[in-house]
Design a protein around this motif. Sequence first.
Motif, PDB file in Angstrom:
ATOM      1  N   LEU A 227       0.819  -1.216   0.000  1.00 51.41           N
ATOM      2  CA  LEU A 227       0.000   0.000   0.000  1.00 51.41           C
ATOM      3  C   LEU A 227       0.849   1.260   0.000  1.00 51.41           C
ATOM      4  O   LEU A 227       0.558   2.222  -0.725  1.00 51.41           O
ATOM      5  CB  LEU A 227      -0.937   0.003   1.207  1.00 51.41           C
ATOM      6  CG  LEU A 227      -1.848   1.232   1.343  1.00 51.41           C
ATOM      7  CD1 LEU A 227      -2.744   1.373   0.119  1.00 51.41           C
ATOM      8  CD2 LEU A 227      -2.689   1.127   2.617  1.00 51.41           C
ATOM      9  N   ALA A 228       1.914   1.272   0.793  1.00 51.91           N
ATOM     10  CA  ALA A 228       2.766   2.462   0.870  1.00 51.91           C
ATOM     11  C   ALA A 228       3.405   2.768  -0.480  1.00 51.91           C
ATOM     12  O   ALA A 228       3.476   3.928  -0.904  1.00 51.91           O
ATOM     13  CB  ALA A 228       3.843   2.268   1.933  1.00 51.91           C
ATOM     14  N   PHE A 229       3.868   1.739  -1.179  1.00 52.32           N
ATOM     15  CA  PHE A 229       4.490   1.939  -2.484  1.00 52.32           C
ATOM     16  C   PHE A 229       3.452   2.347  -3.529  1.00 52.32           C
ATOM     17  O   PHE A 229       3.753   3.122  -4.444  1.00 52.32           O
ATOM     18  CB  PHE A 229       5.212   0.669  -2.928  1.00 52.32           C
ATOM     19  CG  PHE A 229       6.448   0.356  -2.132  1.00 52.32           C
ATOM     20  CD1 PHE A 229       6.975  -0.918  -2.122  1.00 52.32           C
ATOM     21  CD2 PHE A 229       7.078   1.349  -1.389  1.00 52.32           C
ATOM     22  CE1 PHE A 229       8.118  -1.210  -1.384  1.00 52.32           C
ATOM     23  CE2 PHE A 229       8.217   1.075  -0.652  1.00 52.32           C
ATOM     24  CZ  PHE A 229       8.743  -0.218  -0.650  1.00 52.32           C
ATOM     25  N   GLU A 230       2.249   1.800  -3.391  1.00 52.55           N
ATOM     26  CA  GLU A 230       1.183   2.185  -4.321  1.00 52.55           C
ATOM     27  C   GLU A 230       0.853   3.676  -4.177  1.00 52.55           C
ATOM     28  O   GLU A 230       0.718   4.396  -5.168  1.00 52.55           O
ATOM     29  CB  GLU A 230      -0.065   1.337  -4.061  1.00 52.55           C
ATOM     30  CG  GLU A 230      -1.203   1.614  -5.037  1.00 52.55           C
ATOM     31  CD  GLU A 230      -2.397   0.713  -4.791  1.00 52.55           C
ATOM     32  OE1 GLU A 230      -2.283  -0.212  -3.959  1.00 52.55           O
ATOM     33  OE2 GLU A 230      -3.451   0.943  -5.414  1.00 52.55           O
ATOM     34  N   GLN A 231       0.742   4.141  -2.931  1.00 51.47           N
ATOM     35  CA  GLN A 231       0.452   5.558  -2.682  1.00 51.47           C
ATOM     36  C   GLN A 231       1.614   6.433  -3.148  1.00 51.47           C
ATOM     37  O   GLN A 231       1.406   7.512  -3.715  1.00 51.47           O
ATOM     38  CB  GLN A 231       0.187   5.762  -1.191  1.00 51.47           C
ATOM     39  CG  GLN A 231      -1.078   5.081  -0.692  1.00 51.47           C
ATOM     40  CD  GLN A 231      -1.239   5.162   0.819  1.00 51.47           C
ATOM     41  OE1 GLN A 231      -0.257   5.394   1.550  1.00 51.47           O
ATOM     42  NE2 GLN A 231      -2.454   4.968   1.302  1.00 51.47           N
TER      43      GLN A 231
END
Length: 281
Positions: A227-231
């Motif tokens: 999720l962090a990399f997606e954001q």
Amino acid sequence: MVHLYLSDLLTRCHYNDNRTLLIRHSLKHERFIKAYRDGFLREYTQKQLPHFYDAYDHVIVFSADEGTTAKYLTSYEVRHGASPLVAPDCSPFLLEPYKGEIMHPLFKIQRDPLQPYENKLYIEWGKAAVRWYQKGTNEKIITQLVNTGQFVFPGYESVLLTFQELKQIIDNPQLYADWHFALSAINAIYAITDCSNGKIYIGSSYNKNGLLGRWSEYALTINGGNLAFEQLGQQNPNAHLQFQYTILKVLPKDITALEAIEVENNFKRKLQTIQFGYNHN
């Protein structure tokens, strides 16, 4: 001793020596290192002073190697009269004004006969290494032709990859057969470091395809379902170009998910990646 010269190879590959320019990029130039690392070698090479390529049809690009040798990287054709091509995700620093330089129309060569020699051919540039560009008519001895049918795996403790390097390995299983075998033979605790800010993500693999299976997901999707990399990717599509992948601990191939996660959590606590990194839990 009979030497083989670069001009011999160029002749067999139908390059006109008189219309060919040789360039040797220095590893001391931070701009070159950043451009090459991020996959913008062409944009870096084509940004030169006005009329720099007027007398040439082909540009052969090398990087400095040990002493005065040079490693062949790739070749471009000069399309006189065409508009320069710049990748839409080109690093901003390459687009900034720099010493009066402009973009020139350099393009990759379709079915280039020199392509099989990329990253395999080494030449002696000569004592005048400060002359970073020279005419193709200048004789250059071929000092080495490396047989890199496969790239040797350096050992788990030595794995340190950029995203571009990781994708190259995953996308070329024949060239990197040794890497594929080694990474699929283990599971592991790994770290992904954002070199732009020092933030770290700790992850683990615990599947039948080993670390290779997990890292293949990053090569395919960039964020790997994180999720962090997606954001981060939504904010900056080029953020992954600053990522560095490494192995922190080798785990048994038959480790269970619970066992792997326990070790992973221990590394998160040690490196405080939940408080200061990209781990959300």
